[in-house]
Motif scaffolding. Structure first.
Motif, PDB file in Angstrom:
ATOM      1  N   GLN A 237    -100.844  53.382  55.685  1.00 27.80           N
ATOM      2  CA  GLN A 237     -99.936  54.030  56.622  1.00 27.80           C
ATOM      3  C   GLN A 237     -99.440  55.348  56.039  1.00 27.80           C
ATOM      4  N   GLU A 238     -99.828  56.420  56.670  1.00 27.04           N
ATOM      5  CA  GLU A 238     -99.359  57.741  56.282  1.00 27.04           C
ATOM      6  C   GLU A 238     -98.069  58.056  57.032  1.00 27.04           C
ATOM      7  N   SER A 239     -97.319  58.969  56.483  1.00 25.10           N
ATOM      8  CA  SER A 239     -96.021  59.309  57.050  1.00 25.10           C
ATOM      9  C   SER A 239     -96.153  59.738  58.505  1.00 25.10           C
ATOM     10  N   GLY A 240     -95.369  59.109  59.376  1.00 27.26           N
ATOM     11  CA  GLY A 240     -95.372  59.476  60.794  1.00 27.26           C
ATOM     12  C   GLY A 240     -96.513  58.892  61.595  1.00 27.26           C
TER      13      GLY A 240
ATOM     14  N   GLN B 131    -108.314  60.201  45.776  1.00 24.25           N
ATOM     15  CA  GLN B 131    -108.219  61.578  46.247  1.00 24.25           C
ATOM     16  C   GLN B 131    -106.817  61.845  46.807  1.00 24.25           C
ATOM     17  N   PRO B 132    -106.420  63.104  46.921  1.00 25.42           N
ATOM     18  CA  PRO B 132    -105.092  63.407  47.478  1.00 25.42           C
ATOM     19  C   PRO B 132    -104.867  62.781  48.855  1.00 25.42           C
ATOM     20  N   GLY B 133    -105.909  62.690  49.646  1.00 25.62           N
ATOM     21  CA  GLY B 133    -105.788  62.098  50.981  1.00 25.62           C
ATOM     22  C   GLY B 133    -105.527  60.604  50.963  1.00 25.62           C
ATOM     23  N   ASP B 134    -105.597  59.995  49.799  1.00 27.11           N
ATOM     24  CA  ASP B 134    -105.306  58.564  49.684  1.00 27.11           C
ATOM     25  C   ASP B 134    -103.811  58.297  49.566  1.00 27.11           C
ATOM     26  N   SER B 135    -103.019  59.338  49.410  1.00 22.71           N
ATOM     27  CA  SER B 135    -101.561  59.164  49.320  1.00 22.71           C
ATOM     28  C   SER B 135    -101.032  58.551  50.603  1.00 22.71           C
ATOM     29  N   ALA B 136    -100.378  57.416  50.482  1.00 27.59           N
ATOM     30  CA  ALA B 136     -99.881  56.688  51.650  1.00 27.59           C
ATOM     31  C   ALA B 136     -99.190  55.424  51.154  1.00 27.59           C
TER      32      ALA B 136
ATOM     33  N   SER C 252     -82.719  50.818  66.423  1.00 24.38           N
ATOM     34  CA  SER C 252     -83.435  52.051  66.091  1.00 24.38           C
ATOM     35  C   SER C 252     -84.527  51.732  65.076  1.00 24.38           C
ATOM     36  N   ALA C 253     -85.752  52.134  65.387  1.00 26.65           N
ATOM     37  CA  ALA C 253     -86.898  51.775  64.540  1.00 26.65           C
ATOM     38  C   ALA C 253     -88.142  52.450  65.103  1.00 26.65           C
ATOM     39  N   LEU C 254     -89.256  52.244  64.414  1.00 25.07           N
ATOM     40  CA  LEU C 254     -90.572  52.637  64.918  1.00 25.07           C
ATOM     41  C   LEU C 254     -91.176  51.410  65.599  1.00 25.07           C
ATOM     42  N   TYR C 255     -91.539  51.543  66.864  1.00 21.38           N
ATOM     43  CA  TYR C 255     -92.127  50.438  67.607  1.00 21.38           C
ATOM     44  C   TYR C 255     -93.633  50.679  67.723  1.00 21.38           C
TER      45      TYR C 255
ATOM     46  N   GLY D  68     -97.174  54.726  67.284  1.00 23.54           N
ATOM     47  CA  GLY D  68     -95.807  54.246  67.400  1.00 23.54           C
ATOM     48  C   GLY D  68     -94.901  55.128  68.233  1.00 23.54           C
ATOM     49  N   THR D  69     -93.805  54.548  68.675  1.00 22.08           N
ATOM     50  CA  THR D  69     -92.712  55.282  69.322  1.00 22.08           C
ATOM     51  C   THR D  69     -91.509  55.183  68.406  1.00 22.08           C
ATOM     52  N   ARG D  70     -90.992  56.345  68.004  1.00 20.42           N
ATOM     53  CA  ARG D  70     -89.805  56.328  67.149  1.00 20.42           C
ATOM     54  C   ARG D  70     -88.572  56.345  68.037  1.00 20.42           C
TER      55      ARG D  70
END
Lengths: 117, 114
Positions: free
Chosen positions: A38-41, A81-86, B86-89, B108-110
């Motif tokens: 899982q990457e950020s966002g 690799q850098p892309g493995d950051s997660a 409040s969370a990521l769904y 996801g929906t934040r």
């Protein structure tokens, strides 16, 4: 209750080195395991899975090892690799116990993999 | 194609609002899932739909109401939420049968509840 857990919350490795992320599970009925990245966002992204009748499975640059005796799962990433950051999560399921052919996954706490240049 | 699409990406709502989260997949999967993920925590299962029927409800409060209009769509209706909701769904889908049951997740929906 029974759960899936991880030994280390953060793992820092040098770029190019191999990474090993560990996971312990306690539900002896679990027969199917998945590793997610899982990457950020973003949502969890499937990496590799393994059934309980196997000890090892290889993918592209990744290997999953399952030791049912000690209820331990590991993910090995070759040439990090850098892309493995997660954040990496192991997840388990005891298929067929409920919900027919579909049941939810129980996730471990996650390991944050940091790649050092 | 292993894409699960969730809308909206972000949602801010008051405690008296009614809103809905939407999820769509076109992989022919017959199982769909809702998970909730708090910051720096793993996803936690909320609901499972199998062949358009609710098969698992993980004791989720009634202010969350799932709906599966057809095999490609999954909704989560929200009403009278609390700030702690409040969370990521996350929505996921899988074949729902067979030896393997890889679940593919959307982005996801934040959700922020004020």
């Amino acid at each position: 209750g029974e759960s899936v857990g991880l030994h280390l919350p953060t793992l820092s490795v040098q770029e190019g080195d191999n990474s090993i992320i560990n996971c312990a599970y306690s539900n002896s009925a679990s027969d199917y395991f998945i590793w997610y990245k899982q990457e950020s966002g973003k949502g969890p992204q499937f990496i590799i899975d393994i059934r309980s009748n196997m000890d090892k499975r290889q993918g592209q640059r990744v290997t999953v090892l399952l030791n049912k005796t000690v209820k331990h799962l590991s993910l090995q990433i070759a040439a990090t690799q850098p892309g493995d950051s997660a954040v990496y999560f192991c997840a388990e399921m005891a298929r067929g116990v409920r919900g027919g052919g579909a049941d939810g996954l129980t996730f471990g706490k996650g390991t944050h993999l940091i790649i050092q240049p | 194609d292993t894409e699960v699409t969730q809308t909206p990406k972000h949602l801010v709502m008051g405690m008296t609002n009614k809103k809905s989260l939407k999820c769509e997949q076109h992989m022919g999967h017959r199982a769909m899932y809702w998970y909730k993920q708090k910051a720096k925590k793993p996803p936690e299962l909320m609901f499972v739909y199998s062949y358009e029927k609710l098969s698992i409800n993980e004791s989720v409060p009634s202010r969350f109401s799932p709906e599966c209009p057809n095999s490609s769509l999954l909704n989560l209706h929200l009403h009278a939420l609390q700030p702690e909701d409040s969370a990521l769904y996350l929505c996921a889908s899988s074949q729902g049968r067979g030896d393997k049951n890889i679940q593919y997740f959307g982005a996801g929906t934040r959700l922020s509840v004020l």
